[in-house]
Design a protein around this motif. Structure first.
Motif, mmCIF file in Angstrom:
data_model
loop_
_atom_site.group_PDB
_atom_site.id
_atom_site.type_symbol
_atom_site.label_atom_id
_atom_site.label_comp_id
_atom_site.label_asym_id
_atom_site.label_seq_id
_atom_site.Cartn_x
_atom_site.Cartn_y
_atom_site.Cartn_z
ATOM 1 N N ILE A 1 0.870 -1.184 0.000
ATOM 2 C CA ILE A 1 0.000 0.000 0.000
ATOM 3 C C ILE A 1 0.898 1.222 0.000
ATOM 4 N N ILE B 1 1.155 5.342 -0.104
ATOM 5 C CA ILE B 1 0.380 6.534 0.230
ATOM 6 C C ILE B 1 1.194 7.758 -0.180
ATOM 7 N N ASN C 1 2.167 12.744 3.578
ATOM 8 C CA ASN C 1 2.344 12.359 4.992
ATOM 9 C C ASN C 1 1.647 13.347 5.929
ATOM 10 N N GLY D 1 -3.071 10.878 5.206
ATOM 11 C CA GLY D 1 -2.190 9.775 4.813
ATOM 12 C C GLY D 1 -1.659 9.020 6.022
ATOM 13 N N THR E 1 -4.288 6.857 7.732
ATOM 14 C CA THR E 1 -4.464 5.606 6.966
ATOM 15 C C THR E 1 -3.343 4.624 7.300
ATOM 16 N N ALA E 2 -2.108 5.105 7.227
ATOM 17 C CA ALA E 2 -0.955 4.211 7.458
ATOM 18 C C ALA E 2 -1.038 3.571 8.847
ATOM 19 N N ILE F 1 3.713 -1.045 3.844
ATOM 20 C CA ILE F 1 3.208 0.345 3.740
ATOM 21 C C ILE F 1 4.370 1.280 3.414
ATOM 22 N N VAL G 1 4.960 5.479 2.794
ATOM 23 C CA VAL G 1 4.384 6.830 2.777
ATOM 24 C C VAL G 1 5.396 7.773 2.134
ATOM 25 N N TYR H 1 3.031 -0.150 -6.870
ATOM 26 C CA TYR H 1 2.062 -0.301 -5.766
ATOM 27 C C TYR H 1 1.041 -1.378 -6.125
ATOM 28 N N VAL I 1 -2.938 5.311 -2.371
ATOM 29 C CA VAL I 1 -3.759 6.300 -1.667
ATOM 30 C C VAL I 1 -3.216 7.690 -1.992
ATOM 31 N N ALA J 1 -3.184 11.327 -0.986
ATOM 32 C CA ALA J 1 -3.495 12.148 0.199
ATOM 33 C C ALA J 1 -2.632 13.403 0.130
ATOM 34 N N GLY K 1 -9.208 8.934 6.698
ATOM 35 C CA GLY K 1 -8.086 8.006 6.852
ATOM 36 C C GLY K 1 -8.500 6.751 7.607
#
Ligand SMILES: Cc1cc2nc3c(=O)[nH]c(=O)nc-3n(C[C@H](O)[C@H](O)[C@H](O)COP(=O)(O)OP(=O)(O)OC[C@H]3O[C@@H](n4cnc5c(N)ncnc54)[C@H](O)[C@@H]3O)c2cc1C
Length: 434
Positions: free
Chosen positions: A4, A6, A9, A13, A16-17, A28, A30, A97, A101, A103, A303
């Protein structure tokens, strides 16, 4: 295990993380072009004002990310290839990915004003903007006057920030009263007076025509559209609203409007690509809410909902009752439910307004004029409890119940005891004269 990724940050975001990590073992990553670590954007002003250091605005210690297996990547994503599920970075690298996401937040609006890209002209959004402000306006010797263009929440924050360093500020506001597209007129008028009491040169119904340059390409003055007046200044703060930060997606094939179009599951038009926070635009507005909501709490709630969906539990974004808070210099503002300005007031909406004689505290309660259903409340200078109003809105209480129990909602009952009689008396008087 899925990867995932994103982009962004910020609060949306990062929420979500964190929640994906709680719910799954997925990989994950970011990405941020702005800072290595998540920080509280709403606290930027306190760094300039000397109340906090940048380090204090980071809600998590730097070790948190490694410990929770959240990979952080610094870099600017230049384009997204949804067919190959890959991202291309400005430095030429790329990243694949499984689920993406978006963000990416907002950017300050620029409306094509002549001179808007001169040195000494800036917005207030990012950490880089804050660093630039230290260069453009470190003190009143370097910055002898600042002009702020745009009368929203960020504009008034910037005015407060600069005035704490003794920098004279002229504040150009397009509307004929501060934020009167959102606030009822009486509240807006109180804030006008409050701004002026803080020695800000508030110019209502005033638009920027152009920014004039000196021989080195630095802003030296602004010209006001309505009067042609030229105001010498060393800093021009552009705070005329924000818009979604989505330019890098223009060739991605993802459907864009003003923001990235999403459904209630926060899915974009591209498979396995989601959008949340300031950059997301609901295809259909939720209740009275705007399709794009550039506020902190919205990012957090989106999120949380999205993390569920990403981990196999499809969850619609259901934001519940509207609430928000802000500060106008030393007046704290809170709003719960819906209290509309005169411009946007519904035909069934009636207001009860109480103001303290010191001109820094007031309450406006909105209710349905026929059913007397409580619709919402704005408070200035009096802190209220979110959970109480949230419950009363859910329980569909009437205005009489709310007024009779207002004390329960107050954050500081002792403080409130001073005003209770006066508020209830005013409410009773309104009932008698209605
Ligand atoms: C000065 C200020 C005060 C505020 N005060 C309040 C307040 O009191 N209450 C309130 O509710 N809201 C407030 N807000 C608004 C609130 O901060 C935002 O709604 C919120 O931060 C948005 O969060 P986000 O996660 O959507 O995006 P952001 O916080 O904007 O984060 C997005 C991140 O994505 C990065 N990014 C974007 N594009 C790319 C790319 N292509 N590649 C790599 N990285 C990218 C950006 O650099 C940024 O770091 C304030 C905002 C500002 C600027």
């Amino acid at each position: 295990m899925e990867h995932i990724v994103i982009i962004g940050n910020g609060i949306s975001g990062i929420t979500t993380a964190r929640h994906v990590r709680k719910l799954s073992d997925n990989k994950i990553t970011v990405i941020s072009a702005e800072t290595d670590h998540f920080f509280s954007r709403t606290a930027l002003m306190y760094i300039y004002m000397g109340h906090m250091k940048y380090e204090h605005t980071k809600p998590y210690e730097d070790w948190f990310w490694k410990e929770n297996r959240i990979e952080l990547k610094r870099g600017f994503v230049e384009s997204v290839d949804t067919a190959n599920k890959s991202l291309q970075f400005a430095d030429g690298s790329s990243l694949n990915y499984d689920k993406l996401v978006l963000a990416t937040g907002s950017k300050p609006n620029k409306f094509g004003w002549p001179g808007q890209d001169l040195q000494g002209v800036q917005g207030l959004y990012s950490k880089q903007d804050l660093d630039l402000l230290e260069v453009n306006a470190p003190n009143k010797e370097v910055c002898k006057r600042a002009v702020i263009v745009g009368g929203g929440l960020i504009g008034i924050e910037l005015a407060e920030m600069l005035s704490t360093r003794g920098i004279p500020v002229t504040f150009l506001v397009r509307e004929d009263s501060f934020w009167n597209g959102v606030l009822p007129n009486v509240e807006s008028a109180m804030i006008n007076r409050h701004i002026k009491n803080h020695h800000i040169d508030l110019r209502l119904a005033s638009n920027l025509k152009e920014i004039l340059s000196d021989e080195h390409g630095r802003a030296r003055a602004v010209v006001i559209e309505e009067t042609g007046e030229e105001l010498a200044c060393d800093l021009v703060g552009l705070t005329a609203g924000v818009s979604p930060n989505i330019d890098f997606l223009k060739d991605s094939g993802i459907e864009l409007g003003r923001g990235i179009k999403v459904n209630r599951l926060l899915e974009t038009s591209a498979k396995n690509v989601y959008a949340i926070g300031d950059c997301a635009e609901q295809r259909e507005a939720i209740g009275n809410r705007r399709p794009i909501e550039a506020v902190w709490y919205t990012g957090r709630m989106m999120g949380e909902a999205l993390a569920q969906t990403l981990c196999g539990n499809p969850t619609e974004y259901k934001p519940g009752h509207w609430f928000n808070s802000a500060k106008f210099f030393d007046i704290e503002y809170q709003t719960y439910g819906w209290v509309f300005s005169e411009r946007n007031k519904k035909d069934y909406e009636q207001h009860f307004h109480w103001a303290h004689q010191d001109d820094t505290k007031c309450i406006t309660v909105a209710y349905h004029k026929d059913s007397r259903l409580f619709l919402g409340i704005n408070t200035f200078g009096i802190r209220m409890r979110h959970e109480v109003f949230d419950r009363w809105l859910t329980e569909a209480r009437d205005v009489d119940y709310v007024m009779a129990n207002l004390k329960q909602a107050n954050f500081d009952p002792e403080f409130f005891a001073h005003f209770e009689n006066s508020i209830n008396q005013a409410f009773a008087n309104q009932l008698q004269t209605a």
